[in-house]
Design an enzyme around this catalytic site. Sequence first.
Site, mmCIF file in Angstrom:
data_model
loop_
_atom_site.group_PDB
_atom_site.id
_atom_site.type_symbol
_atom_site.label_atom_id
_atom_site.label_comp_id
_atom_site.label_asym_id
_atom_site.label_seq_id
_atom_site.Cartn_x
_atom_site.Cartn_y
_atom_site.Cartn_z
ATOM 1 N N CYS A 52 49.101 1.420 34.644
ATOM 2 C CA CYS A 52 49.618 1.996 33.398
ATOM 3 C C CYS A 52 48.525 2.791 32.679
ATOM 4 C CB CYS A 52 50.153 0.874 32.504
ATOM 5 S SG CYS A 52 50.649 1.413 30.858
ATOM 6 N N CYS A 55 48.316 2.330 28.886
ATOM 7 C CA CYS A 55 47.766 1.005 28.560
ATOM 8 C C CYS A 55 46.243 1.049 28.533
ATOM 9 C CB CYS A 55 48.211 -0.040 29.591
ATOM 10 S SG CYS A 55 49.996 -0.269 29.698
#
Length: 102
Positions: A52, A55
Amino acid sequence: MDTMIGAGPGAAQAANGAAVLVKNGDTKSFMADVIETSQKVPVIVDFWAPWCGPCKQLTPIIEKVVRAQNGKVRMVKINVDENQAIASQLRVQTIPSHHDSS
C-alpha cells in the site's frame, strides 16, 4: 506478539513498563490493544499492507502525531495481509493500492 515501532519516546516508555504509544497488533491482541485500551484513551487503528503506497506515506505522519501527544492517544497498526480475520470481521473492504499524483 506486540512489537514496538521506532525508537522514539514510546520505546523508552515501554522499556520502563509504561504503555507503548505505537505498536503492531494482530487478531489475537486486538481486544487488549484496541478495545480495552480505548476505554482509557482514544486508539487509532491503521489497517495497512506492505504493498500500500499511500500507507507508506501516511503512517509515519500519524505515528509522529501520536507520539507528540505523549500518551493522550495510541496507535495500533494491523497488517491486513497477515490479519485477514479481524479485517473481515470489521468489514475492511479495501485499502489504497496506489497513489494518484494528479
